[in-house]
Design a protein around this motif. Structure first.
Motif, mmCIF file in Angstrom:
data_model
loop_
_atom_site.group_PDB
_atom_site.id
_atom_site.type_symbol
_atom_site.label_atom_id
_atom_site.label_comp_id
_atom_site.label_asym_id
_atom_site.label_seq_id
_atom_site.Cartn_x
_atom_site.Cartn_y
_atom_site.Cartn_z
ATOM 1 N N ALA A 142 0.800 -1.236 0.000
ATOM 2 C CA ALA A 142 0.000 0.000 0.000
ATOM 3 C C ALA A 142 0.827 1.277 0.000
ATOM 4 C CB ALA A 142 -0.935 -0.010 1.215
ATOM 5 N N GLY A 143 2.138 1.186 0.093
ATOM 6 C CA GLY A 143 2.970 2.383 0.104
ATOM 7 C C GLY A 143 3.308 2.856 1.498
ATOM 8 N N SER A 144 2.377 2.648 2.435
ATOM 9 C CA SER A 144 2.612 2.983 3.838
ATOM 10 C C SER A 144 1.691 2.123 4.687
ATOM 11 C CB SER A 144 2.332 4.461 4.110
ATOM 12 O OG SER A 144 0.939 4.727 4.036
ATOM 13 N N GLU A 145 2.032 1.986 5.963
ATOM 14 C CA GLU A 145 1.178 1.179 6.828
ATOM 15 C C GLU A 145 -0.168 1.864 7.035
ATOM 16 O OE1 GLU A 145 1.405 -1.426 10.966
ATOM 17 O OE2 GLU A 145 2.604 0.414 10.811
ATOM 18 N N GLY A 146 -0.174 3.211 7.042
ATOM 19 C CA GLY A 146 -1.433 3.929 7.186
ATOM 20 C C GLY A 146 -2.406 3.605 6.061
ATOM 21 N N GLU A 147 -1.910 3.565 4.828
ATOM 22 C CA GLU A 147 -2.769 3.211 3.683
ATOM 23 C C GLU A 147 -3.171 1.742 3.736
ATOM 24 O OE1 GLU A 147 -4.097 5.243 1.267
ATOM 25 O OE2 GLU A 147 -3.352 6.757 2.676
ATOM 26 N N GLU A 183 -0.329 6.605 10.065
ATOM 27 C CA GLU A 183 -0.994 7.886 9.838
ATOM 28 C C GLU A 183 -2.503 7.703 9.723
ATOM 29 O OE1 GLU A 183 -0.897 11.600 6.615
ATOM 30 O OE2 GLU A 183 0.496 9.909 6.441
ATOM 31 N N GLY A 184 -3.247 8.588 10.387
ATOM 32 C CA GLY A 184 -4.703 8.524 10.329
ATOM 33 C C GLY A 184 -5.316 7.672 11.410
ATOM 34 N N THR A 185 -4.493 7.106 12.287
ATOM 35 C CA THR A 185 -5.022 6.270 13.375
ATOM 36 C C THR A 185 -4.750 6.934 14.723
ATOM 37 O OG1 THR A 185 -2.988 4.962 13.640
ATOM 38 C CG2 THR A 185 -4.602 4.189 12.012
ATOM 39 N N ASP A 186 -5.487 6.517 15.727
ATOM 40 C CA ASP A 186 -5.352 7.045 17.079
ATOM 41 C C ASP A 186 -3.992 6.653 17.653
ATOM 42 O OD1 ASP A 186 -5.522 7.719 19.745
ATOM 43 O OD2 ASP A 186 -7.443 6.733 20.097
#
Length: 444
Positions: A142-147, A183-186
């Protein structure tokens, strides 16, 4: 003297009989007797999805590294879709390396500036629960763990998981990741899944990618010059202290541990062609999670047997046919298009029945099918209903199993002449009925 010998002989026989009975008695744990220390647990038949036992199955708890089953699913799906291959290589990011180098986390120890294949990374994740390789696979796809976390939650919705939230790919608590949390997670968030959701995830992983079991059943693997052992102690390990946990037929699937989650395990075993899936959450020790799993599986294999309750072609009494309008035949026979086979307890065959639900869109205002009707046309559904107590339903959040209700033969549409005669007959029948009603009215 003979009486003395006879009494002695009888006593010997009684002792031998009792001993034999004790030795040959199989494990036979009833649900009422099945007490588990796990805070939450579930046992599922892998063929039908039937839930055989449940304890707080819908309580969302931290799954720890059982989270990695979703990462495994997405990696195998990416391979199947041609996005990557087992031979695709990638290098280790600073983030993945820092997790791998941290002795507080499960890991083998990765090397930067070195290329690893997807096969190497996946095996380290599935066999030894390595966190660094898991993050590396997430970044590759996904390119990053956030994605990648977004993909995990999307797939959870697609698979129909009832209780879940993914915040990272590994199952670690985000708080322990510090600034590296996706990114994007608590920043203080943790993955949450219920035992039911984990069992359904395992069910789909095994069904869609059975090759996953070829890897999860491997007792050891070579990685970075080291031999690492599978964390699943229920496999046939050589170490003497692990042999007590061996369970016949066990071939997966995923262990887990964090301080918040406790010791967890999603297991699966197959015996005599029957596969079961078990989940235990929040047990007290490494040993306890396997002991609890063994009790669950013993109960499933010991108490349930696959039975064909209603064969393909079964017809409900007095509901064998449906009326047909505008056809060469006035009725058509209907039946179930596949057998109802489910795991049941001995003696409970009579507690199951079949109910029909005819698709109203197939019927006219008079409740008739309209010709032409083709053999095999789906008319509705047949539902297997359990009439006993304490039914746990199915892993799909359904209480019942259904199959298609179909037409058994073709009924062609009548030609225009026969339809015309029928219409004329209906017309005069209507007139006659009207006259009769009028005459009755004169004398009422």
């Amino acid at each position: 003297m003979k009486q003395i010998y006879s009494k002695i002989l009888m006593m010997v026989l009684v002792v031998l009989l009792a001993s034999t009975s004790f030795i040959t008695q199989p494990k036979n744990i009833h649900a009422a007797e099945l007490e588990l220390d796990a805070e939450s647990a579930i046992l599922v038949d892998a063929e039908t999805g039937k839930v055989l036992f449940a304890k707080n199955p819908d309580m969302a708890l931290p799954p720890a590294s059982m989270t990695k089953m979703m990462t495994e699913y997405l990696v195998l799906e990416a391979i199947e879709n041609g996005e990557i291959t087992w031979e695709t290589t990638t290098q280790i990011s600073d983030y993945a390396y820092s997790i791998s180098a941290n002795p507080n986390f499960s890991g083998i120890g990765l090397t930067q500036d070195k290329s690893y294949s997807v096969k190497e990374l996946y095996e380290a994740m599935a066999i030894f629960s390595d966190n660094g390789t898991t993050i590396t696979l997430a970044e590759l796809i996904a390119g990053s763990e956030g994605e990648f976390v977004k993909l995990m939650n999307q797939k959870g919705e697609e698979l129909g998981l009832p209780d879940f939230e993914f915040v990272n790919s590994t199952g670690l608590d985000n708080e322990t990741l510090g600034d590296n949390h996706p990114e994007g997670t608590d920043p203080n968030g943790t993955n949450l899944l219920s035992a039911r959701s984990l069992a359904l995830l395992a069910y789909n992983l095994i069904k869609d990618f059975p090759h996953a079991l070829d890897i999860s059943s491997r007792i050891e693997d070579d990685f970075e010059g080291y031999t690492v052992e599978n964390l699943n102690w229920m496999l046939p390990h050589e170490a003497s202290y692990l042999k007590q946990f061996y369970y016949e037929g066990m071939d997966g699937l995923k262990t887990g541990y964090t301080g918040l989650a406790g010791y967890t395990f999603t297991g699966t075993a197959e015996r005599d062609g029957n596969r079961l899936i078990s989940v235990v959450m929040r047990t007290d020790s490494k040993a306890a999670r396997f002991e609890q799993t063994a009790r669950l599986l013993d109960y499933g294999f010991g108490q349930f047997e696959d039975k064909e309750l209603f064969a393909k072609g079964f017809q409900l009494e007095k509901q064998e046919t449906l009326p047909v309008a505008k056809g060469k035949e006035d009725t058509v026979e209907i039946s179930i298009n596949e057998a109802f086979t489910v795991p049941i307890k001995s003696g409970e065959e009579e507690l199951y029945k079949v109910e029909y639900t005819v698709n109203k869109d197939k019927l006219n205002k008079d409740g008739e099918l309209v010709a032409p009707v083709k053999k095999g046309d789906k008319i509705g559904t047949a539902t297997l209903v359990y009439t006993g107590e304490n039914d746990n339903g199915y892993i799909f959040n359904s209480k019942n199993q259904t199959v298609d209700l179909v037409a058994d033969q073709t009924v062609e549409k009548a030609n225009w002449f026969m339809l015309t005669l029928g219409a004329i007959g209906d017309f005069f029948s209507g007139i006659f009925t009207s006259i009769v009603d009028t005459v009755k009215g004169w004398f009422s």
